[in-house]
Each structure stands twice: as structure tokens, then as C-alpha cells.
Design a protein around this motif. Structure first.
Motif, PDB file in Angstrom:
ATOM      1  N   LEU A 169       3.603   2.254   2.786  1.00 31.41           N
ATOM      2  CA  LEU A 169       3.014   2.395   4.118  1.00 31.41           C
ATOM      3  C   LEU A 169       2.731   1.059   4.787  1.00 31.41           C
ATOM      4  O   LEU A 169       2.757   0.964   6.016  1.00 31.41           O
ATOM      5  CB  LEU A 169       1.705   3.209   4.028  1.00 31.41           C
ATOM      6  CG  LEU A 169       1.796   4.589   3.367  1.00 31.41           C
ATOM      7  CD1 LEU A 169       0.454   5.296   3.453  1.00 31.41           C
ATOM      8  CD2 LEU A 169       2.894   5.426   4.003  1.00 31.41           C
ATOM      9  N   ARG A 173       0.854  -1.180   0.000  1.00 33.76           N
ATOM     10  CA  ARG A 173       0.000   0.000   0.000  1.00 33.76           C
ATOM     11  C   ARG A 173       0.894   1.234   0.000  1.00 33.76           C
ATOM     12  O   ARG A 173       1.700   1.433   0.908  1.00 33.76           O
ATOM     13  CB  ARG A 173      -0.931  -0.019   1.200  1.00 33.76           C
ATOM     14  CG  ARG A 173      -2.004  -1.078   1.030  1.00 33.76           C
ATOM     15  CD  ARG A 173      -3.020  -1.113   2.109  1.00 33.76           C
ATOM     16  NE  ARG A 173      -4.075  -2.066   1.779  1.00 33.76           N
ATOM     17  CZ  ARG A 173      -4.895  -2.615   2.662  1.00 33.76           C
ATOM     18  NH1 ARG A 173      -4.810  -2.286   3.939  1.00 33.76           N
ATOM     19  NH2 ARG A 173      -5.817  -3.474   2.263  1.00 33.76           N
ATOM     20  N   VAL A 174       0.727   2.042  -1.023  1.00 37.99           N
ATOM     21  CA  VAL A 174       1.658   3.140  -1.291  1.00 37.99           C
ATOM     22  C   VAL A 174       0.925   4.471  -1.287  1.00 37.99           C
ATOM     23  O   VAL A 174      -0.173   4.605  -1.839  1.00 37.99           O
ATOM     24  CB  VAL A 174       2.350   2.924  -2.651  1.00 37.99           C
ATOM     25  CG1 VAL A 174       3.265   4.107  -2.995  1.00 37.99           C
ATOM     26  CG2 VAL A 174       3.148   1.627  -2.647  1.00 37.99           C
ATOM     27  N   CYS A 175       1.555   5.469  -0.669  1.00 37.91           N
ATOM     28  CA  CYS A 175       1.106   6.863  -0.766  1.00 37.91           C
ATOM     29  C   CYS A 175       1.964   7.517  -1.841  1.00 37.91           C
ATOM     30  O   CYS A 175       3.176   7.688  -1.658  1.00 37.91           O
ATOM     31  CB  CYS A 175       1.287   7.582   0.572  1.00 37.91           C
ATOM     32  SG  CYS A 175       1.066   9.367   0.501  1.00 37.91           S
ATOM     33  N   ASP A 218      -2.727   0.323  -4.200  1.00 41.42           N
ATOM     34  CA  ASP A 218      -2.139  -1.012  -4.044  1.00 41.42           C
ATOM     35  C   ASP A 218      -1.265  -1.361  -5.238  1.00 41.42           C
ATOM     36  O   ASP A 218      -1.645  -1.127  -6.405  1.00 41.42           O
ATOM     37  CB  ASP A 218      -3.234  -2.068  -3.900  1.00 41.42           C
ATOM     38  CG  ASP A 218      -3.968  -1.965  -2.561  1.00 41.42           C
ATOM     39  OD1 ASP A 218      -3.494  -1.187  -1.705  1.00 41.42           O
ATOM     40  OD2 ASP A 218      -4.978  -2.644  -2.384  1.00 41.42           O
ATOM     41  N   ARG A 268      -1.005  11.538   9.452  1.00 41.77           N
ATOM     42  CA  ARG A 268      -2.359  11.326   8.940  1.00 41.77           C
ATOM     43  C   ARG A 268      -3.369  12.168   9.712  1.00 41.77           C
ATOM     44  O   ARG A 268      -4.272  12.771   9.119  1.00 41.77           O
ATOM     45  CB  ARG A 268      -2.710   9.843   9.059  1.00 41.77           C
ATOM     46  CG  ARG A 268      -4.095   9.446   8.545  1.00 41.77           C
ATOM     47  CD  ARG A 268      -4.205   9.554   7.037  1.00 41.77           C
ATOM     48  NE  ARG A 268      -4.709  10.870   6.606  1.00 41.77           N
ATOM     49  CZ  ARG A 268      -4.837  11.215   5.330  1.00 41.77           C
ATOM     50  NH1 ARG A 268      -4.480  10.385   4.372  1.00 41.77           N
ATOM     51  NH2 ARG A 268      -5.300  12.403   5.011  1.00 41.77           N
ATOM     52  N   ARG A 278      -5.069   9.174  -1.019  1.00 41.24           N
ATOM     53  CA  ARG A 278      -5.418   7.853  -0.515  1.00 41.24           C
ATOM     54  C   ARG A 278      -4.301   6.901  -0.891  1.00 41.24           C
ATOM     55  O   ARG A 278      -3.379   7.270  -1.626  1.00 41.24           O
ATOM     56  CB  ARG A 278      -6.741   7.366  -1.121  1.00 41.24           C
ATOM     57  CG  ARG A 278      -6.741   7.229  -2.634  1.00 41.24           C
ATOM     58  CD  ARG A 278      -8.108   6.835  -3.148  1.00 41.24           C
ATOM     59  NE  ARG A 278      -8.134   6.663  -4.592  1.00 41.24           N
ATOM     60  CZ  ARG A 278      -7.845   5.523  -5.222  1.00 41.24           C
ATOM     61  NH1 ARG A 278      -7.486   4.437  -4.514  1.00 41.24           N
ATOM     62  NH2 ARG A 278      -7.906   5.445  -6.547  1.00 41.24           N
ATOM     63  N   THR A 279      -4.346   5.692  -0.381  1.00 39.48           N
ATOM     64  CA  THR A 279      -3.318   4.718  -0.713  1.00 39.48           C
ATOM     65  C   THR A 279      -3.699   3.972  -1.983  1.00 39.48           C
ATOM     66  O   THR A 279      -4.882   3.807  -2.306  1.00 39.48           O
ATOM     67  CB  THR A 279      -3.117   3.716   0.429  1.00 39.48           C
ATOM     68  OG1 THR A 279      -4.356   3.048   0.698  1.00 39.48           O
ATOM     69  CG2 THR A 279      -2.633   4.430   1.686  1.00 39.48           C
TER      70      THR A 279
END
Length: 654
Positions: free
Chosen positions: A65, A19-21, A34, A99, A31-32
């Protein structure tokens, strides 16, 4: 080793989804996303690392993340392209705080992470790590905190590993770096970490020196932008790797990755340097309070003055007060005497030096005793504003209507906006060609006082050259607010000139800011028992002056908070400002699904093409308001709206 072609890549056997920002500053992308983790990156691709991913056909930076087993995305996942560094620089606790800060200030997580983690310096990551110091920090002395009834109890609670929360009103002349260093030492003695934030580099240098003297070398690091990217990243990594347990610095250090955070400290929280000028514009105080709440850490909000926000912490019972009793105040405080500006008209000799007789006598006595005299002048420069000699109309540039200013006694007036000279200026109202000083700056004041007191050395401290300290000898020290140097042994007299320039500012915090600057300067004076005197050139009936005379910042902060409650302004309420072109602001408001109870105030003109709307809600409705504005900004971002709107929650200036 040659990387495997993408078509032959295999997913990692365990936790194959990342899960990447993505580091893209667009609200609708907050948002994240995938991505599939290939097996060849399995060892390096772990939470907290910097990565590169394919996004909208481009290779962009991102933060990994989390790693999970599966994804809710129904389509085909793209591969994680690259792990920039296996160094997990993003601490999980810092991510959690980031966050919450993003949600509170209607911002994006990527924007906050950009503030929290400095840019990577590859060569620093490859350097061998220095050894961490061994053994616990010894228990610090308590004598300095014993002057405050609740001070020693606060220090003992830190040493026992507990999490007390306090608002500290420092005594005049207090060596606050030593007191903060003792609080940090007590926290480290209990085996926990500490983060301290101060306004500027001068304060940081003083605190760094005090911590080194008390803790010894290599127990802490100091973070500041002036270090340069390489040294800053080196010190950041020492904290992230757990090699030091304490971090001090300016506002960005509020996000410092300290393990087992046990104490957060902010000094002089009313200084506007604590307010981040980049989106989403968080305040360092709120960052620290958020981290303390999340990690069960102690809190110390300190200063010579007190903000309405700090007073609210006391009023709600969230924090307790650390303040000296009146006997201690009488022992350490200087004599404070108000002097009305009208005295200048009745005293021609004093008028030539812009000093009422009370200020003149205080300066003369201090200089005769061999002590330095501090003169605080709110305006920098020589004559930053001029007007017509005949009709008193403010002089403005004929090209851009900007204010004219004089840089020296024999210089030509120039525009402060476009820098054009105005040699042939003529008043449009009366035709007059002579100019007079409308506002006198620190350099002109230094010139006047130098003529009035011949033979006395005159030093200036301001924007061009800020002095850190001055020796204990007879001299006039003229400084703009915030640039006052520390005098060895204290100043014999402190003169606060042109009070109207601070009190008449068109800002919600004008009273609070004037008090903060006066208390900070007055705290540098010697105690009354050693001849210390403060003269403030202002009406004695003003609440700000009365608070200074009695040295009672708590009374003034309580009064200020009460007025904010009546008017419905922060911190008693949550407020957002929307700034931009009228069409863009109205568009955002139309898209925002504002919660019930939100008041819309305005518009207010802020420029030729811009306006500002104010949105107000109760303290409990702040998060809902922030989310509504962030969602509306996301819609405008998705539509590629032509004109941006600047969204600020609880801005420092209103």
C-alpha cells in the motif's frame, strides 16, 4: 540471476519500509503490517503491486500500500519475500474508496480489495498494449435529454467538466442505453473518465452496443463475470493503464480504476443484483457515491422506478431531479388499467386463462393489431407450490417438510428442498390424496394461455432461458420479473399477473420491489397514442397501483421514504443484522462497545439453529456502530471462536 541469500540482503536505500495489507480474511488482522524492502526488489516493490510476505510462518499474498522511511514497530522487521508482479493494479483512488467501504460495512480492507481487483493473469500482463485512440470524443447530441426540463443542463455541465448530481426518472419507452451513452460521451469530451454499473448481462450488452455506436471502438471496456478470468483481466488492465476512459459493467465494475473519474452512473439501483453477496456485502450504489464524493465526480442514479435511497438523495439536497413534465408523460406513457382479482370469479371464461376480462380484451386487441403481448408472472416453473384439494393445506415433503411442486401436467410432485418424489403423498390434516395448484408458475400460465388463444405463438423468458428481444409480431411473451425481453417497437399490451405474490412478500422492500418490477415491465409497452395498454391484476386502491396508473414513481418513493422514517428503517436510519447461532450472536453483542443510542431488536428465528438480531441507530451513528461490531468480531477472531456471526450493515433485504 540467483537471488541473494536472506542473511546477505540489504535494505533499499530510499523508503526501505513497505506497508502491506495481508490477504487474510480475519477481522483482527485488518490493519497494515510493516516489512523491510530488500534492495533487489526496490525497483518493483511500489504501491499498488501484489506481493508475498511471511506471516505467522506462512507465505501469504498481500498488497503493497505504501513505502515509507521508517516504522513504529520496535522489533525486527521481516523482509518482503517477493513482488508477484510489478504491475501496479491497485489504483490509489480505488484503495481510498475500498478503505471507506470497509469501514462503512464493518468489513476488512482485504475483503473489499478482493472484490475490487480481479485475480492476476500473468500472460495478460506480458501482452503488448494496444494503442489508445487519439483525439477527444466529440460532443454528443442533446435531443434525447431535451425531453427532460433539467436534462440538457445536466449534459452541458458534464461537457464543461463540472460535477452535477442527479436522480433520473426515465420516461416510459426510453432508450436508456442511448441516454447514458450520451452522458458518458459528454464526460469524455471534457477529458474525464466514467464508470457505469447496470444490473445484469442483458443490460450490459445493450449499453455496450450503444456506447460503441456513439463513441466508436476502443473508447471503453465492458466488465462482467461471464467474460472469463483472462479477458476480464485484460480489460481491467486497459482501464488501469489509462488506455480507455470509460468502464461499464455489473456490480464489481463499481471499483473500476478509471483515471480522473468525472461521472458515475447506476441504472435501476433497486435491483438486488447490485448488492454484493460476499463479505462485507457492499451495495454498488454506495460504492459509486463514495467514489464520486471522494473524487468530485458527477452522479447519475437512473431508472424507471425510484428507490427510497434515491429519494433521500433528493430530500437532503445532495442531488437534483431529472424528470419529464406531465405533458411529456402523457405523450410517451401507455394506458394503465387495474383489474381486481375478483373479476375472475365473475367471469368463468376469463378464469380458465387466469385473465380478468380487462386483461383478456387488452391482449386480444393487441394481438389483432399484430403486436406482441407481454405477460409478467412472478413465479418461475410449472406449479411451484401445491396444496391439498380437500382442505387446502399446503403440501409438504414427509422427509424434510419442504414444499412440494409439480414440474409438468402429468408429473409426480417432488420436494423443492430434497428433490424426493412424493408419489404416495397423503394430507396429514384430512388424509386427502389429491393435489391442487396453490401457486401457478410461468410455464403453467403459458400452457393455459396457449390453450385459450390457439394459433398464437407463445414464448417464455425466465431462469432457464432468458430472451434478449422479440420481433414486432403477434405473440404471447411470458416472462418472470427481470427477464422481460425488449420488443421491437414496444408491446401492444403488458399484463401484470399475480400481484399478491410481490406485494405480500415478508420483506421491508416488498412495495418498492413490486413497483420496480411493474414499472420496468410497463415501460416496455407502446405509448397510449399507439394503442399501448398495461393491465395490472391488483386492487386499484393500493398505493403501488395508483403510482403506476399515474406513472408517478417519485410520489411512491417519497411516500415510502416517509414510512421508513416513521418506522426507523433504512435509509432513514442505519441498521445492522447479526446472524448466527444464539450463543455466538450474544457473545458478539457482549464484546461490542455499542455507541449510545443504538437499539437492539430481536432475536428473530431464521433457521433451526440460527437467530438474527437487529441493531438500529441514526444515520450519523452508522460508522461508530460499524466500528464497534468490527472490533468485536476482531476479538472473537483472535479468540478463535467456534461459531461465526454474519454482520451486515444496511442489508438489501430485511
Amino acid at each position: 540471476m540467483t537471488p541473494r541469500p536472506k542473511r546477505d540482503r540489504e535494505p533499499a536505500e530510499r523508503l526501505p519500509v513497505a506497508r502491506v495489507c495481508v490477504d487474510v480474511p480475519l477481522p483482527h488482522l485488518d490493519r497494515t503490517f510493516d516489512y523491510r524492502v530488500p534492495s533487489d526488489l526496490d525497483v518493483k516493490a511500489w504501491p499498488g503491486t501484489r506481493v508475498k510476505v511471511r506471516f505467522s510462518g506462512q507465505l501469504v499474498d498481500g498488497w503493497l500500500l505504501d513505502r515509507v522511511e521508517d516504522t513504529a514497530h520496535e522489533g525486527r522487521l521481516s523482509w518482503l519475500e517477493k513482488v508477484v508482479s510489478a504491475e501496479p493494479v491497485l489504483d490509489p483512488q480505488v484503495l481510498r474508496a475500498a478503505r471507506e467501504i470497509a469501514d462503512r460495512y464493518a468489513g476488512g480492507l482485504a475483503d473489499v480489495l478482493r472484490l475490487a481487483v480481479p485475480p492476476r493473469q500473468a500472460k495478460v500482463e506480458a501482452e503488448p498494449a494496444p494503442p489508445a485512440p487519439e483525439g477527444l470524443v466529440p460532443e454528443p447530441p442533446h435531443e434525447g435529454w431535451q425531453r427532460y426540463p433539467a436534462g440538457e443542463a445536466f449534459l452541458r455541465a458534464l461537457g464543461a467538466g463540472r460535477a452535477p448530481r442527479a436522480v433520473w426518472s426515465a420516461l416510459p419507452g426510453e432508450q436508456w442505453p442511448d441516454r447514458i451513452a450520451e452522458a458518458v460521451a459528454a464526460t469524455l469530451h471534457a477529458g474525464r473518465g466514467a464508470v457505469v454499473v447496470v444490473p445484469d448481462a442483458r443490460d450490459l450488452e445493450r449499453l455496450d452496443t450503444a456506447l460503441t455506436a456513439l463513441l466508436g471502438p476502443d473508447r471503453h471496456v465492458a466488465l462482467a463475470a461471464a467474460l472469463g478470468p483472462t479477458e476480464r483481466y485484460r480489460r481491467f488492465l486497459r482501464a488501469r493503464r489509462g488506455q480507455v476512459a470509460a468502464v461499464v459493467g455489473t456490480r464489481s465494475a463499481a471499483f473500476a480504476p478509471v483515471a480522473d473519474l468525472g461521472l458515475v452512473v447506476i441504472w435501476d439501483d433497486g435491483d438486488d443484483l447490485h448488492a454484493e453477496p460476499r463479505s462485507p456485502y457492499p451495495h454498488a450504489r454506495q460504492v459509486l457515491l463514495t467514489r464520486a464524493q471522494q473524487q468530485d465526480a458527477a452522479v447519475l442514479v437512473g431508472g424507471f422506478a425510484r428507490t427510497a435511497e434515491a429519494q433521500l438523495l433528493l430530500a437532503t439536497g445532495w442531488a437534483k431531479e431529472i424528470a419529464a413534465n406531465r405533458d411529456q408523460l402523457r405523450r410517451y406513457a401507455p394506458v394503465v388499467q387495474p383489474a381486481d382479482d375478483n373479476q375472475l370469479a365473475r367471469d368463468p371464461a376469463a378464469a380458465s386463462a387466469r385473465l380478468p376480462s380487462a386483461a383478456w380484451l387488452a391482449a386480444r386487441d393487441a394481438l389483432a393489431a399484430g403486436a406482441p403481448v407481454l405477460v409478467q408472472v412472478p413465479r418461475r416453473g410449472y406449479v411451484p407450490a401445491v396444496s391439498c384439494q380437500e382442505c387446502r393445506e399446503r403440501a409438504r415433503c414427509a422427509h424434510c417438510a419442504g414444499p412440494l411442486a409439480l414440474g409438468s401436467a402429468n408429473g409426480v410432485a417432488t420436494c423443492r428442498w430434497c428433490a424426493r418424489p412424493a408419489a404416495g403423498w397423503a394430507c396429514p390434516a384430512c388424509g386427502g390424496r389429491r393435489l391442487r395448484a396453490a401457486v401457478t408458475g410461468v410455464r403453467r400460465t403459458a400452457e393455459e394461455l396457449g390453450r385459450a388463444l390457439p394459433g398464437v405463438p407463445v414464448r417464455t423468458s425466465g431462469r432457464d432461458a432468458v430472451l434478449a428481444s422479440v420481433p414486432a409480431e403477434a405473440a404471447l411473451v411470458l416472462a418472470t420479473p427481470g427477464a422481460e425481453p425488449v420488443a421491437e417497437g414496444g408491446y401492444g399490451a403488458v399484463l401484470l399477473l399475480d400481484a399478491w405474490a410481490l406485494l405480500t412478500r415478508a420483506d421491508l422492500r416488498a412495495t418498492e420491489e413490486a413497483a420496480r418490477r411493474w414499472f420496468n415491465a410497463a415501460a416496455l409497452a407502446r405509448p397510449a397514442g399507439r394503442g399501448g395498454k398495461v393491465v395490472v391484476v391488483a386492487d386499484s386502491g393500493l398505493a403501488t397501483v395508483q403510482a403506476l396508473v399515474r406513472w408517478d414513481p417519485a410520489w411512491l418513493a417519497e411516500r415510502e421514504l416517509g414510512e421508513r422514517r416513521e418506522l426507523g428503517f433504512p435509509p432513514a436510519a442505519r441498521m445492522a443484522t447479526l446472524t448466527g447461532q444464539a450463543e455466538a450472536v450474544n457473545d458478539l453483542l457482549d464484546l461490542a462497545k455499542l455507541p449510545d443510542g443504538v437499539q437492539v431488536l430481536g432475536p428473530l428465528p431464521v433457521g433451526e439453529d440460527e437467530e438474527r438480531m437487529l441493531l438500529r441507530t441514526g444515520r450519523g451513528g452508522g460508522l461508530a456502530l460499524a466500528k464497534a461490531l468490527h472490533d468485536a468480531a476482531g476479538v472473537r477472531s483472535l479468540r478463535k471462536a467456534a461459531h461465526p456471526v454474519r454482520i451486515q450493515l444496511d442489508p438489501h433485504e430485511l
